[in-house]
Design an enzyme around this catalytic site. Structure first.
Site, PDB file in Angstrom:
ATOM      1  N   ALA A  31      -5.663  19.166  -8.866  1.00  0.00           N
ATOM      2  CA  ALA A  31      -5.999  20.556  -8.594  1.00  0.00           C
ATOM      3  C   ALA A  31      -4.961  21.414  -7.809  1.00  0.00           C
ATOM      4  O   ALA A  31      -4.725  22.654  -8.076  1.00  0.00           O
ATOM      5  CB  ALA A  31      -7.111  20.594  -7.601  1.00  0.00           C
ATOM      6  N   ASP A 139      -3.160  10.873   4.738  1.00  0.00           N
ATOM      7  CA  ASP A 139      -3.621  10.510   3.475  1.00  0.00           C
ATOM      8  C   ASP A 139      -3.086   9.401   2.964  1.00  0.00           C
ATOM      9  O   ASP A 139      -2.895   9.174   1.947  1.00  0.00           O
ATOM     10  CB  ASP A 139      -3.533  11.662   2.538  1.00  0.00           C
ATOM     11  CG  ASP A 139      -4.394  11.332   1.266  1.00  0.00           C
ATOM     12  OD1 ASP A 139      -5.395  10.774   1.308  1.00  0.00           O
ATOM     13  OD2 ASP A 139      -4.107  12.044   0.229  1.00  0.00           O
TER      14      ASP A 139
END
Length: 468
Positions: A31, A139
């Protein structure tokens, strides 16, 4: 948050890029970014072109990679392209595979103890480099640990990273400082071989006068960060997270929508000091620390250490240890293994933003990490236990683990040249929402139908939800 609007142009039509790089093929898409394999025309060097559609992510990744540009276990940023009306394009070293692929291949071919230890040493060196530079990756997961064809593992995908202390970036600039062009010599960036008896150090940390950061010194630095609310760099940066919480206070009018849809929702407006604190909605769910799942916006490198524990557990068992289908399910899986959180095991946990909102029935007999890591040695299980602890201040640092006896006893980590490196990236075989590869469905929230009984109780602040 809606994905950023697609630009009307293509990377293939940008002469500033195509004049220097021959774009071969797109190797990943998500995305917020697309990644292309390309060749530098000047010297035929294979590179990765990462086109980032989100300005905030691009800013963070460039700033973090510039800070870590000489770290042997962090992906190399050669240069970047960025102008006002175009997305940033980062030119990175091309790394063909990742630790997720290693784990997947090990299910078929196995991993020797020496191989496991070498992968662990490389991950720890990369994480230690980040934390020594006051960078929280936010992350960490196997798919973001990329691997070169000759076995060197490097941390990548710093789009969610935060620098907690000033490191030379001048506040108020629209873009990070320009990066000097360089082509590092790969031979100079090889991580050192492991030496027995507490001589485990990473490149750049061999001076014993500086020494490894012990718990007291490292903890003191973290305390200093907490004393400043871990927000000083946010106050100076032109990029802010906003005041967001994955599991946050709602009003009673939100109950119906909550139960219909998802257990991830935004915090109420108000109470923002204007500087934009850290956000709890970071990291991939399976590797997200409990304090983030409870909405904390005041945290430090300890969240990476929890993620590291999940990664090591997956290396040992060859499967995710906490594969939650939603934030609530994620907490439930953690509690089933480690037991419930309480002030006794985690001093201060009752002050977490969502502690009074989300509660669970008492887990009378948690299964423990031993059940999740069958046929692993006590030292291996202890290594994971040192990271997967509820109290963030109790988690072992990366440098402490590099000195752990498990990594310093026979069988020793194999040389990097003896590692078996997969020929393909996990992103080529999995349904991925990440530019570098991801685990299918781990980021999607499940509806309340996935759980048993749900009790909603009105409170002065709004309501609380109890799961049984």
């Amino acid at each position: 948050m809606d994905p950023p609007r697609t630009k009307s142009w293509s990377i293939h039509t940008r002469p500033d890029i195509t004049s220097k790089y021959q774009i071969l093929t797109r190797v990943g898409s998500g995305a917020y970014a697309d990644v292309y394999k390309a060749v530098r025309r000047a010297d035929s060097l294979t590179v990765a072109l990462k086109e980032i559609h989100d300005q905030q992510s691009a800013f963070r990744e460039i700033e973090a990679l510039q800070t870590l540009q000489h770290s042997p276990n962090v992906v190399v940023l050669y240069e970047y392209f960025w102008s006002e009306d175009e997305d940033a394009v980062l030119v990175l070293e091309y790394l063909p595979t990742d630790l997720a692929s290693v784990i997947r291949g090990a299910k078929r071919d196995g991993l020797s103890a020496g191989e496991v230890k070498r992968w662990i040493v490389q991950v720890l060196c990369g994480v230690d480099a980040c934390h020594r530079n006051s960078i929280v990756h936010r992350d960490l997961k196997p798919a973001n640990l990329l691997i070169s064809a000759d076995g060197v593992l490097k941390l990548a995908d710093f789009g969610q990273a935060r620098i907690l202390l000033e490191t030379g970036f001048v506040a108020g600039n629209d873009h990070p400082r320009m990066l000097e062009q360089y082509s590092p010599n790969p031979a100079a960036f090889q991580p050192p071989e492991l030496i027995p008896e507490a001589e485990v150090v990473c490149e750049g940390h061999k001076n014993q006068e500086q020494g490894a950061l012990g718990k007291e010194v490292y903890g003191g630095q973290l305390d200093d960060l907490r004393a400043k609310d871990s927000l000083d760099i946010d106050r100076e940066s032109s990029i802010h997270d906003g005041d967001a919480s994955c599991l946050a206070t709602c009003t009673t009018s939100d109950v119906e929508d909550l139960l219909k849809a998802s257990y991830s929702y935004e915090v109420e407006e108000g109470g923002n000091d204007g500087y934009g604190p850290l956000t709890s909605c970071v990291g991939t769910r399976w590797f997200r620390a409990p304090e983030l799942l409870y909405g904390s916006t005041k945290y430090g490198p300890e969240i990476d250490l929890w993620s590291l524990g999940c990664i090591l557990a997956e290396l040992f068992s060859l499967k995710p240890i906490f594969p939650g289908t939603s934030d609530i399910d994620q907490l439930s899986r953690i509690f089933n293994v480690l037991g419930n959180i309480s002030e006794e095991v985690w001093p201060g946990c009752s002050k977490l933003p969502d502690y009074q909102i989300i509660s669970f029935g008492k887990v009378e007999h948690p299964i423990g990490l031993e059940a999740c890591l069958p046929n692993r040695s006590p030292d291996e299980i202890l290594l994971v236990k040192k990271l997967l602890t509820f109290d963030p201040s109790s988690r072992a640092t990366a440098m402490e683990l590099l000195h752990d006896k498990y990594l310093n006893e026979e069988p020793l980590p194999v040389p990097i040249s003896e590692l078996r490196v997969p020929t393909t990236n996990s992103a080529q075989d999995e349904d991925s929402s990440s530019e570098w590869g991801n685990y299918k469905d781990m980021d999607s929230d499940s509806d309340s139908e996935d759980f048993g009984s749900v009790d909603v109780t009105n409170t002065n602040a709004g309501f609380s939800i109890r799961f049984s």
